[in-house]
Write a protein that holds these residues in place. Structure first.
Motif, PDB file in Angstrom:
ATOM      1  N   ILE A  19      39.141  -2.067  49.502  1.00 43.91           N
ATOM      2  CA  ILE A  19      40.103  -2.133  48.518  1.00 43.91           C
ATOM      3  C   ILE A  19      39.077  -2.368  47.192  1.00 43.91           C
ATOM      4  N   SER A  20      39.720  -2.071  46.133  1.00 42.22           N
ATOM      5  CA  SER A  20      38.856  -2.527  44.884  1.00 42.22           C
ATOM      6  C   SER A  20      39.745  -3.517  43.790  1.00 42.22           C
ATOM      7  N   GLU A  21      39.308  -4.456  43.611  1.00 42.85           N
ATOM      8  CA  GLU A  21      39.898  -5.370  42.836  1.00 42.85           C
ATOM      9  C   GLU A  21      38.924  -6.112  41.838  1.00 42.85           C
ATOM     10  N   VAL A  22      39.564  -6.700  40.757  1.00 45.35           N
ATOM     11  CA  VAL A  22      39.026  -7.461  39.704  1.00 45.35           C
ATOM     12  C   VAL A  22      39.426  -9.006  39.913  1.00 45.35           C
TER      13      VAL A  22
ATOM     14  N   ALA B 184      43.670  -2.247  44.557  1.00 48.00           N
ATOM     15  CA  ALA B 184      44.543  -3.307  44.829  1.00 48.00           C
ATOM     16  C   ALA B 184      45.348  -3.547  43.849  1.00 48.00           C
ATOM     17  N   ILE B 185      46.367  -2.828  43.928  1.00 47.87           N
ATOM     18  CA  ILE B 185      47.228  -2.808  42.722  1.00 47.87           C
ATOM     19  C   ILE B 185      48.575  -4.074  43.168  1.00 47.87           C
ATOM     20  N   GLU B 186      48.734  -4.964  42.286  1.00 48.88           N
ATOM     21  CA  GLU B 186      49.524  -6.040  42.775  1.00 48.88           C
ATOM     22  C   GLU B 186      50.555  -6.321  41.807  1.00 48.88           C
ATOM     23  N   HIS B 187      50.628  -5.236  41.273  1.00 54.83           N
ATOM     24  CA  HIS B 187      52.103  -4.986  40.061  1.00 54.83           C
ATOM     25  C   HIS B 187      52.998  -4.093  40.684  1.00 54.83           C
TER      26      HIS B 187
ATOM     27  N   ILE C  18      53.342   3.785  38.490  1.00 57.62           N
ATOM     28  CA  ILE C  18      52.332   3.443  39.155  1.00 57.62           C
ATOM     29  C   ILE C  18      51.859   4.740  39.930  1.00 57.62           C
ATOM     30  N   ASN C  19      50.495   5.089  39.665  1.00 59.08           N
ATOM     31  CA  ASN C  19      49.858   6.140  40.593  1.00 59.08           C
ATOM     32  C   ASN C  19      48.906   5.440  41.494  1.00 59.08           C
ATOM     33  N   GLU C  20      49.345   5.124  42.673  1.00 57.31           N
ATOM     34  CA  GLU C  20      48.354   4.424  43.610  1.00 57.31           C
ATOM     35  C   GLU C  20      47.070   5.176  43.933  1.00 57.31           C
ATOM     36  N   ALA C  21      47.231   6.377  43.778  1.00 59.42           N
ATOM     37  CA  ALA C  21      46.218   7.396  44.408  1.00 59.42           C
ATOM     38  C   ALA C  21      45.017   7.371  43.337  1.00 59.42           C
ATOM     39  N   LYS C  22      45.412   7.363  42.231  1.00 60.80           N
ATOM     40  CA  LYS C  22      44.406   7.198  40.966  1.00 60.80           C
ATOM     41  C   LYS C  22      44.312   5.860  40.594  1.00 60.80           C
ATOM     42  N   GLY C  23      44.717   4.796  41.076  1.00 61.09           N
ATOM     43  CA  GLY C  23      44.487   3.441  40.592  1.00 61.09           C
ATOM     44  C   GLY C  23      45.053   3.246  39.296  1.00 61.09           C
ATOM     45  N   GLU C  24      46.060   3.956  38.655  1.00 58.64           N
ATOM     46  CA  GLU C  24      46.463   4.150  37.472  1.00 58.64           C
ATOM     47  C   GLU C  24      47.825   3.497  37.231  1.00 58.64           C
ATOM     48  N   LEU C  25      48.097   2.984  35.951  1.00 61.12           N
ATOM     49  CA  LEU C  25      49.400   2.367  35.418  1.00 61.12           C
ATOM     50  C   LEU C  25      49.683   3.163  34.394  1.00 61.12           C
ATOM     51  N   MET C  26      50.914   3.507  34.105  1.00 61.39           N
ATOM     52  CA  MET C  26      51.386   3.858  32.723  1.00 61.39           C
ATOM     53  C   MET C  26      52.146   2.652  32.252  1.00 61.39           C
ATOM     54  N   VAL C  27      51.552   1.973  31.004  1.00 69.41           N
ATOM     55  CA  VAL C  27      52.174   1.166  30.588  1.00 69.41           C
ATOM     56  C   VAL C  27      52.616   1.499  29.171  1.00 69.41           C
ATOM     57  N   SER C  28      53.993   0.777  28.982  1.00 71.10           N
ATOM     58  CA  SER C  28      54.523   0.962  27.750  1.00 71.10           C
ATOM     59  C   SER C  28      54.159  -0.190  26.745  1.00 71.10           C
ATOM     60  N   VAL C  29      53.521   0.287  25.602  1.00 68.76           N
ATOM     61  CA  VAL C  29      53.056  -0.656  24.536  1.00 68.76           C
ATOM     62  C   VAL C  29      53.430  -0.221  23.179  1.00 68.76           C
ATOM     63  N   ASN C  30      53.567  -1.238  22.520  1.00 69.76           N
ATOM     64  CA  ASN C  30      54.104  -1.089  21.215  1.00 69.76           C
ATOM     65  C   ASN C  30      52.878  -0.669  20.232  1.00 69.76           C
TER      66      ASN C  30
ATOM     67  N   PRO D  18      47.785   5.265  29.627  1.00 71.11           N
ATOM     68  CA  PRO D  18      47.480   5.258  30.980  1.00 71.11           C
ATOM     69  C   PRO D  18      46.338   4.392  31.066  1.00 71.11           C
ATOM     70  N   LEU D  19      46.512   3.356  31.860  1.00 72.00           N
ATOM     71  CA  LEU D  19      45.301   2.264  32.095  1.00 72.00           C
ATOM     72  C   LEU D  19      44.880   2.290  33.514  1.00 72.00           C
ATOM     73  N   GLU D  20      43.775   1.681  33.869  1.00 71.59           N
ATOM     74  CA  GLU D  20      43.326   1.554  35.386  1.00 71.59           C
ATOM     75  C   GLU D  20      44.017   0.109  35.678  1.00 71.59           C
ATOM     76  N   TYR D  21      44.245  -0.062  36.795  1.00 75.06           N
ATOM     77  CA  TYR D  21      45.101  -1.358  37.488  1.00 75.06           C
ATOM     78  C   TYR D  21      44.349  -2.610  37.091  1.00 75.06           C
ATOM     79  N   TRP D  22      42.935  -2.514  36.999  1.00 78.29           N
ATOM     80  CA  TRP D  22      42.178  -3.646  36.492  1.00 78.29           C
ATOM     81  C   TRP D  22      41.982  -3.952  35.109  1.00 78.29           C
ATOM     82  N   GLN D  23      42.606  -3.187  34.049  1.00 77.19           N
ATOM     83  CA  GLN D  23      42.653  -3.343  32.711  1.00 77.19           C
ATOM     84  C   GLN D  23      43.756  -4.143  32.450  1.00 77.19           C
TER      85      GLN D  23
END
Length: 189
Positions: free
Chosen positions: A51-54, A133-136, A159-171, A180-185
């Motif tokens: 696993i890859s984690e920060v 290692a997506i914990e969200h 959450i796209n686990e295969a890519k390790g990517e999260l789609m986050v709604s920001v203002n 689109p953000l990587e899980y560690w961001q």
């Protein structure tokens, strides 16, 4: 009574001291050599994945066990008439770190063939790849900790686990925008 599989197709789950899985596996492997037990103990597995984690702002890779506190052993423990093979039984029972055969109240039973095949396929599938290692979870509030949106808060929409990517709604400029953000961001908000 279920039919006992052939000697080399019997797989058992062993409950071991948590955190000692690799040590127990290595100990069994050494004892197989020194006690010439390869005729009754065939293989010992500690299913795990990369696993890859920060942690502390540093991105790193680590191993994560599928079943913490357990190892899987392929051995000839039961004869066709359901009697124990004493040599295999005592070999495992006398190994430091082994607690007992998992899921049994009396005599241990081998894992069903379909479970063994599924477990081996899962190990092979995850071999050689690194999983984030997506914990969200979707709906979690997060703070962006890296990149152009650093410091902004948002909510995980996908959450796209295969890519390790999260789609986050920001203002952004008063409008909710999916970024689109990587899980560690991101960090928990």
């Amino acid at each position: 009574m279920p039919k006992i599989p052939p000697a080399n197709e019997q797989w058992y789950v062993m409950h071991v001291l948590s955190g000692q899985e690799l040590k127990v596996r290595d100990n069994i492997a050494r004892r197989i050599q020194s006690e010439e037990a390869s005729d009754v103990i065939f293989e010992v597995l500690v299913p795990q994945e990369r696993i890859s984690e920060v942690k502390g702002g540093q991105k790193r890779e680590a191993n994560r066990k599928f079943y913490p506190g357990y190892i899987i052993v392929n051995m000839h423990l039961l004869n066709e008439d359901n009697t124990l093979v004493d040599r295999a039984w005592y070999f495992i029972q006398e190994t430091d770190g082994v607690i007992n055969y998992a899921g049994t109240k009396g005599n241990p039973m081998p894992m069903p063939r379909h479970e063994v095949e599924g477990m081996l396929a899962q190990i092979k599938e995850r071999e050689g790849s690194v999983k984030p290692a997506i914990e969200h979870e979707v709906g979690d509030a997060v703070v962006v900790s890296d990149g152009p949106f650093q410091g902004q808060t948002g909510v995980i929409a996908e959450i796209n686990e295969a890519k390790g990517e999260l789609m986050v709604s920001v203002n952004i400029f008063g409008r909710e925008t999916l970024v689109p953000l990587e899980y560690w961001q991101v960090e928990r908000g």
